[in-house]
Design a protein around this motif. Structure first.
Motif, PDB file in Angstrom:
ATOM      1  N   ALA A 170     -20.820  38.948  33.226  1.00  0.00           N
ATOM      2  CA  ALA A 170     -21.373  39.534  33.812  1.00  0.00           C
ATOM      3  C   ALA A 170     -21.857  39.285  32.464  1.00  0.00           C
ATOM      4  N   TYR A 171     -23.147  40.164  31.614  1.00  0.00           N
ATOM      5  CA  TYR A 171     -24.180  39.847  30.612  1.00  0.00           C
ATOM      6  C   TYR A 171     -23.692  41.298  30.267  1.00  0.00           C
ATOM      7  N   HIS A 172     -23.181  42.687  31.073  1.00  0.00           N
ATOM      8  CA  HIS A 172     -23.051  43.581  30.370  1.00  0.00           C
ATOM      9  C   HIS A 172     -22.086  44.201  31.316  1.00  0.00           C
ATOM     10  N   LEU A 173     -20.527  44.967  30.923  1.00  0.00           N
ATOM     11  CA  LEU A 173     -19.721  45.085  31.651  1.00  0.00           C
ATOM     12  C   LEU A 173     -18.923  46.633  31.279  1.00  0.00           C
ATOM     13  N   PHE A 174     -19.092  47.623  32.027  1.00  0.00           N
ATOM     14  CA  PHE A 174     -19.273  48.672  32.012  1.00  0.00           C
ATOM     15  C   PHE A 174     -17.815  49.590  33.252  1.00  0.00           C
ATOM     16  N   VAL A 175     -16.620  50.015  32.086  1.00  0.00           N
ATOM     17  CA  VAL A 175     -15.510  50.578  33.402  1.00  0.00           C
ATOM     18  C   VAL A 175     -15.037  51.731  32.384  1.00  0.00           C
ATOM     19  N   VAL A 176     -14.853  52.651  33.560  1.00  0.00           N
ATOM     20  CA  VAL A 176     -13.448  54.130  33.224  1.00  0.00           C
ATOM     21  C   VAL A 176     -12.570  53.882  34.332  1.00  0.00           C
ATOM     22  N   GLU A 177     -11.535  53.690  33.356  1.00  0.00           N
ATOM     23  CA  GLU A 177     -10.143  53.751  34.576  1.00  0.00           C
ATOM     24  C   GLU A 177      -9.859  54.954  34.478  1.00  0.00           C
ATOM     25  N   ASP A 178      -8.793  55.480  35.050  1.00  0.00           N
ATOM     26  CA  ASP A 178      -8.295  56.254  35.239  1.00  0.00           C
ATOM     27  C   ASP A 178      -6.449  56.297  36.023  1.00  0.00           C
ATOM     28  N   ARG A 179      -5.525  57.194  36.088  1.00  0.00           N
ATOM     29  CA  ARG A 179      -4.653  56.407  36.738  1.00  0.00           C
ATOM     30  C   ARG A 179      -4.781  55.957  38.334  1.00  0.00           C
ATOM     31  N   LYS A 180      -5.461  56.422  38.685  1.00  0.00           N
ATOM     32  CA  LYS A 180      -5.807  55.672  40.530  1.00  0.00           C
ATOM     33  C   LYS A 180      -7.014  55.034  40.595  1.00  0.00           C
ATOM     34  N   SER A 181      -7.900  54.557  40.162  1.00  0.00           N
ATOM     35  CA  SER A 181      -8.943  54.764  40.018  1.00  0.00           C
ATOM     36  C   SER A 181      -9.957  53.572  39.308  1.00  0.00           C
ATOM     37  N   ILE A 182     -11.218  52.940  39.626  1.00  0.00           N
ATOM     38  CA  ILE A 182     -11.560  51.592  38.660  1.00  0.00           C
ATOM     39  C   ILE A 182     -13.285  52.438  38.879  1.00  0.00           C
ATOM     40  N   HIS A 183     -14.456  52.489  38.168  1.00  0.00           N
ATOM     41  CA  HIS A 183     -15.489  53.113  38.050  1.00  0.00           C
ATOM     42  C   HIS A 183     -15.331  51.992  37.131  1.00  0.00           C
ATOM     43  N   ALA A 225     -18.750  48.972  36.500  1.00  0.00           N
ATOM     44  CA  ALA A 225     -20.367  48.336  36.301  1.00  0.00           C
ATOM     45  C   ALA A 225     -21.058  47.235  35.725  1.00  0.00           C
ATOM     46  N   ILE A 226     -21.375  46.332  36.314  1.00  0.00           N
ATOM     47  CA  ILE A 226     -21.499  44.942  35.880  1.00  0.00           C
ATOM     48  C   ILE A 226     -23.626  44.514  36.302  1.00  0.00           C
ATOM     49  N   SER A 227     -24.281  43.735  35.376  1.00  0.00           N
ATOM     50  CA  SER A 227     -25.712  43.551  35.432  1.00  0.00           C
ATOM     51  C   SER A 227     -25.209  42.177  34.980  1.00  0.00           C
ATOM     52  N   GLY A 228     -26.104  41.508  35.909  1.00  0.00           N
ATOM     53  CA  GLY A 228     -26.692  39.954  35.401  1.00  0.00           C
ATOM     54  C   GLY A 228     -25.338  39.372  35.778  1.00  0.00           C
ATOM     55  N   ALA A 229     -24.411  39.284  37.364  1.00  0.00           N
ATOM     56  CA  ALA A 229     -23.332  38.521  36.836  1.00  0.00           C
ATOM     57  C   ALA A 229     -22.597  38.331  38.511  1.00  0.00           C
ATOM     58  N   VAL A 230     -22.228  37.322  38.897  1.00  0.00           N
ATOM     59  CA  VAL A 230     -21.908  36.636  40.052  1.00  0.00           C
ATOM     60  C   VAL A 230     -20.550  37.217  41.035  1.00  0.00           C
ATOM     61  N   LYS A 231     -19.416  37.523  40.005  1.00  0.00           N
ATOM     62  CA  LYS A 231     -18.620  38.101  40.542  1.00  0.00           C
ATOM     63  C   LYS A 231     -17.779  39.077  39.240  1.00  0.00           C
ATOM     64  N   ILE A 232     -16.144  39.594  39.533  1.00  0.00           N
ATOM     65  CA  ILE A 232     -16.292  40.252  38.569  1.00  0.00           C
ATOM     66  C   ILE A 232     -14.671  40.636  39.195  1.00  0.00           C
ATOM     67  N   THR A 233     -13.391  40.500  37.913  1.00  0.00           N
ATOM     68  CA  THR A 233     -12.032  40.471  39.051  1.00  0.00           C
ATOM     69  C   THR A 233     -11.396  41.307  38.305  1.00  0.00           C
ATOM     70  N   TYR A 234     -10.215  41.959  38.694  1.00  0.00           N
ATOM     71  CA  TYR A 234      -9.653  42.805  37.567  1.00  0.00           C
ATOM     72  C   TYR A 234      -7.829  42.024  37.716  1.00  0.00           C
ATOM     73  N   LYS A 235      -7.364  41.813  37.067  1.00  0.00           N
ATOM     74  CA  LYS A 235      -5.944  41.703  37.364  1.00  0.00           C
ATOM     75  C   LYS A 235      -5.674  40.208  38.385  1.00  0.00           C
ATOM     76  N   GLY A 236      -6.998  39.360  38.600  1.00  0.00           N
ATOM     77  CA  GLY A 236      -7.024  38.598  39.592  1.00  0.00           C
ATOM     78  C   GLY A 236      -7.092  38.818  40.355  1.00  0.00           C
ATOM     79  N   ARG A 237      -7.550  39.740  40.822  1.00  0.00           N
ATOM     80  CA  ARG A 237      -8.044  41.015  42.260  1.00  0.00           C
ATOM     81  C   ARG A 237      -9.519  40.703  41.579  1.00  0.00           C
ATOM     82  N   VAL A 238     -10.612  40.412  43.043  1.00  0.00           N
ATOM     83  CA  VAL A 238     -11.727  40.050  43.135  1.00  0.00           C
ATOM     84  C   VAL A 238     -12.617  41.816  42.862  1.00  0.00           C
ATOM     85  N   LEU A 239     -12.907  42.065  42.785  1.00  0.00           N
ATOM     86  CA  LEU A 239     -13.169  43.540  42.708  1.00  0.00           C
ATOM     87  C   LEU A 239     -14.712  43.604  43.736  1.00  0.00           C
ATOM     88  N   HIS A 240     -15.476  42.472  43.140  1.00  0.00           N
ATOM     89  CA  HIS A 240     -16.780  42.138  43.743  1.00  0.00           C
ATOM     90  C   HIS A 240     -17.078  40.792  43.622  1.00  0.00           C
TER      91      HIS A 240
END
Length: 776
Positions: free
Chosen positions: A714-727, A729-744
């Motif tokens: 992504a050109y820009h990445l925005f994340v808010v994490e808490d204990r249970k969830s990840i909010h 946002a990505i702009s200008g992107a093909v893919k995003i992963t979290y600890k190897g897991r594909v989020l989108h």
């Protein structure tokens, strides 16, 4: 922070409810439109006070006469404001005493010439025909308006008529001497006066001259873009244009032009928690506030827009409620126009929008970040306006005719990619540099030059840094003096022409962001500024990157200004504003300015004169050589906080991510309690482009960056994490992963028409942006 529930006793609960309702009533009252009675109360009181004090004010003027004034003959303006005000009052309430006062004031005005030496006309070539009664184009049209109303309702003796009309005609002739034109404030004031004179004296032998010059100027202003990026002069220009439309042309067609509605919405969008449009360009805090009241009232009536009535009311209540003991005749005159123009049947409505562009990236070139419209809201105004391509002839005429070389033509500053104002909880935390301390500009281009603004400043060459005791820059270990940062950057302040463009603007659920680019072809660099607004926290993370567009030595500094530094340490400065000249602007909030990335960057504080007062400039800088496309990054975190919060504890929550591709990309995390905020940005948006023979020119692998647990292109990445969830946002992107897991991930499609004639092949295009919440 742990929350507790308190059980209120019955009486205490009733009291609390009453207080809440009372507060709601007060809030609603603050959002109500101004009534006829409120306007009239100030108008009447000021008119009577002005008339009763007339002799005293005339004597005071004579005692303070300045024969060395750069403008030459300068009679007092208040007589004309009073004359026009009382003329309006006659039409409002019909008391004939006001007509007698108007006549007296208009007839007397030429007497002010007698206070000057008989040969004063020799001091200026334009006085060859004698001193003009009305040399000031700010007041000329208003004198004519007062006369127009007077003769409509009052029969003057022949001699009286000849005196007043002689004052008008000689002054209109005088106005032809200096040619100033284009869509800007002084030109429009000239057009208003000349065309009002031509309308009022239709049989005068010089009328066609006034008409020709006035109409030529007007045509460049009627329904056209203005060339001034300066909030104070914007209001002067539009107020004069509205007065011309209402009183001279008597034509509402101005409001059918597409540009006019733009300006009303532009000023509305800029309104800060202080209740006013902030000062940028040639302006000071509150510049032209009184003109904004009739401007907003007229806009509200023309477009049936209750939000514009709300804006007029905000200005009125800020400055005139309760009614000040010291009154202004000019303010009363602007309120008379508001009284005439307002639609009192239209209610007021507070806007409810959040962060936005103001209003686009061609003319306005500004961004406002906000979380509300009340006095305690968080608000940041960002300006990236350059001179632009419009109005070239007018800008060039001014550049080659009057001494304005420090200005971004016209009345603008070197404030591209600059933060103009930051407020929170009714406290100013960052502010612009002010207008000027001398005319045409003060020493070093005060206060227009780039180093008076909250921005990145770049100069040719490499600064001499010197060294502290024990450093190893030189063959000795002693301290060696270096150059002052300000001394290196400062010069005459002459404006350097640059270009700017918007790269992106986003409003998301948890973040807002803008990215703009400054291009300096002469020095050979591009500078991107990325401002990230973390809505939950009210914090701002600013990424700056300078890209070398030719091999060179450059010195680059990230500048921030404040009045006071309350505490400081390596990379951090806790700051506050107490005043803007003689206006108290302090409050409970402080601003922590934190530089979390410090590697090979020098930093410091220097004193400078700014906004007519002693201020501090905080900087982080580097002087270095760069090859084509080399990058230099700066990271700043702006943390508004209350006075009882420890800035050291806040600073500890911020970390710069260790990114392999730095400085092509940068990332920051902020950990507060069980939440973590992560921001990432590609500082080089073209590094991923690896092929030209087919499209897309990029692949996911060529663009991917690791930001801690996240990988994305992504050109820009925005994340808010808490204990249970990840909010995220990505702009200008093909893919995003979290600890190897594909989020989108965007799916591939067949791309054809390859430039080398090869067969169709799959490829993946970027989506504009994606935002969602996922479970951990």
């Amino acid at each position: 922070m742990k929350q507790t529930t308190r059980k209120w006793p019955l009486v205490a609960g009733a009291t609390a409810i009453f207080c809440c309702l009372l507060g709601l009533v007060r809030v609603n009252a603050q959002n109500e439109a101004i009534t006829k009675q409120q306007y009239m109360a100030y108008i009447l009181a000021t008119a009577e006070e002005g008339w009763n004090n007339l002799d005293e004010t005339r004597e005071r003027w004579k005692k303070n006469l300045n024969l060395e004034n750069v403008f030459g003959y300068v009679p007092p303006s208040n007589d004309i404001y009073l004359a026009t005000l009382t003329a309006n009052l006659y039409e409002f309430i019909g008391d004939s005493k006001y007509l007698e006062r108007v006549k007296t004031l208009l007839l007397y005005y030429g007497e002010y010439k007698k206070a000057y030496p008989a040969d004063f006309y020799k001091t200026k070539d334009e006085y060859a025909n004698g001193l003009p009664t009305l040399p000031n184009f700010f007041t000329f049209g208003k004198y004519v308006q007062a006369y127009e109303i007077l003769r409509k309702h009052y029969t003057l003796a022949k001699g009286e008529k000849e005196i007043i009309e002689g004052n008008i005609s000689e002054s209109a002739d005088f106005g032809l001497n200096f040619q100033e034109w284009g869509p800007m404030n002084r030109a429009m004031l000239r057009a208003e006066g000349l065309l009002y004179a031509a309308k009022t004296l239709p049989d005068h032998p010089h009328r066609n001259k006034w008409l020709m010059i006035g109409q030529a100027i007007l045509n460049d202003n009627w329904g056209q873009w203005e060339i001034e990026d300066a909030s104070g002069y914007n209001a002067i220009w539009l107020y004069s244009l509205l007065r011309y439309a209402n009183y001279v042309r008597e034509d509402e067609s101005l409001f059918t032009t597409p540009i006019m509605n733009y300006y009303f919405q532009y000023y509305l969008a800029l309104i800060s928690p202080a209740g006013i449009v902030p000062d940028f360009g040639d302006a000071n805090w509150g510049s032209s506030w009184n003109r904004m009241i009739p401007i907003f009232e007229k806009g509200a009536a023309a477009y049936h827009d209750p939000k514009l009535r709300w804006a007029a009311a905000r200005y009125f209540r800020k400055y005139l409620e309760p009614m000040p003991e010291r009154k202004s005749l000019f303010t009363a005159l602007t309120l008379a126009d508001a009284y005439r123009w307002a639609n009192f049947d239209l209610h007021a409505e507070r806007p409810g929008t959040g962060s936005q562009e103001v209003l686009e990236d061609i003319v306005g070139k500004k961004v406002v970040f906000r979380n509300g419209w009340d006095k305690n809201s968080t608000y940041l105004l960002y300006n990236y306006r350059d001179e632009g391509d419009g109005g070239w002839l007018f800008r060039e005429y001014l550049r080659t005719t009057i001494p304005v070389e420090e200005e971004k033509m016209h009345h603008g500053h070197s404030d591209e990619n600059s933060i103009i104002l930051l407020m929170k909880n009714n406290t100013i935390l960052l502010h612009d540099g002010g207008y000027r301390d001398f005319m045409p500009s003060g020493p070093f281009g005060a206060y227009r030059a780039d180093y008076y603004h909250n921005r990145v400043v770049v100069r040719d060459g490499k600064i001499t840094m010197g060294q502290r005791q024990g450093q190893r820059r030189y063959a000795v270990r002693d301290s060696v003096p270096g150059q002052s940062a300000l001394d290196f950057f400062r010069n005459s302040g002459a404006y350097r022409q640059v270009r700017t463009q918007k790269i992106d603007f986003l409003t998301l659920e948890r973040y807002d962001m803008t990215r703009t680019r400054l291009i300096d072809d002469n020095l050979g660099y591009e500078a991107d500024r990325v401002i990230n607004y973390i809505k939950d926290l009210g914090w701002f993370v600013v990424f700056d990157v300078v890209r070398f567009t030719k091999q060179n030595y450059l010195t680059m500094a990230n500048l921030w200004h404040s009045r006071q530094i309350l505490a400081q340490g390596p990379g951090w400065y806790d700051t506050t504003y107490d005043s803007l000249r003689n206006v108290y602007v302090g409050g409970d909030e402080r601003l922590l300015i934190y530089f979390p990335h410090r590697e090979r960057l020098a930093e410091g504080v220097e004193n400078l004169r700014r906004y007519y007062q002693d201020e501090k400039v905080i900087y982080q800088l580097i002087g270095r050589h760069g090859y084509l496309n080399d990058l230099q990054a700066f990271v700043t975190v702006l943390i508004p906080h209350s006075g009882d919060e420890d800035p050291k504890e806040l600073m500890k929550q911020v970390k710069v991510l260790d990114i392999e591709k730095f400085p092509e990309a940068v990332g920051v995390t902020i950990s507060l309690g069980y939440k973590k905020y992560l921001l990432g940005a590609k500082l080089d948006m073209q590094a991923e482009l690896i092929r030209d023979w087919r499209r897309p020119m990029y692949t996911y692998d060529s663009g991917k960056v690791q930001y801690g647990d996240y990988e994305t292109d992504a050109y820009h990445l925005f994340v808010v994490e808490d204990r249970k969830s990840i909010h995220y946002a990505i702009s200008g992107a093909v893919k995003i992963t979290y600890k190897g897991r594909v989020l989108h991930e965007q799916l591939p499609v067949e791309f054809s028409l390859n430039f080398d004639g090869s067969p169709d092949q799959p490829g993946v295009g970027k989506f504009r942006y994606w935002e969602e919440t996922a479970e951990k």
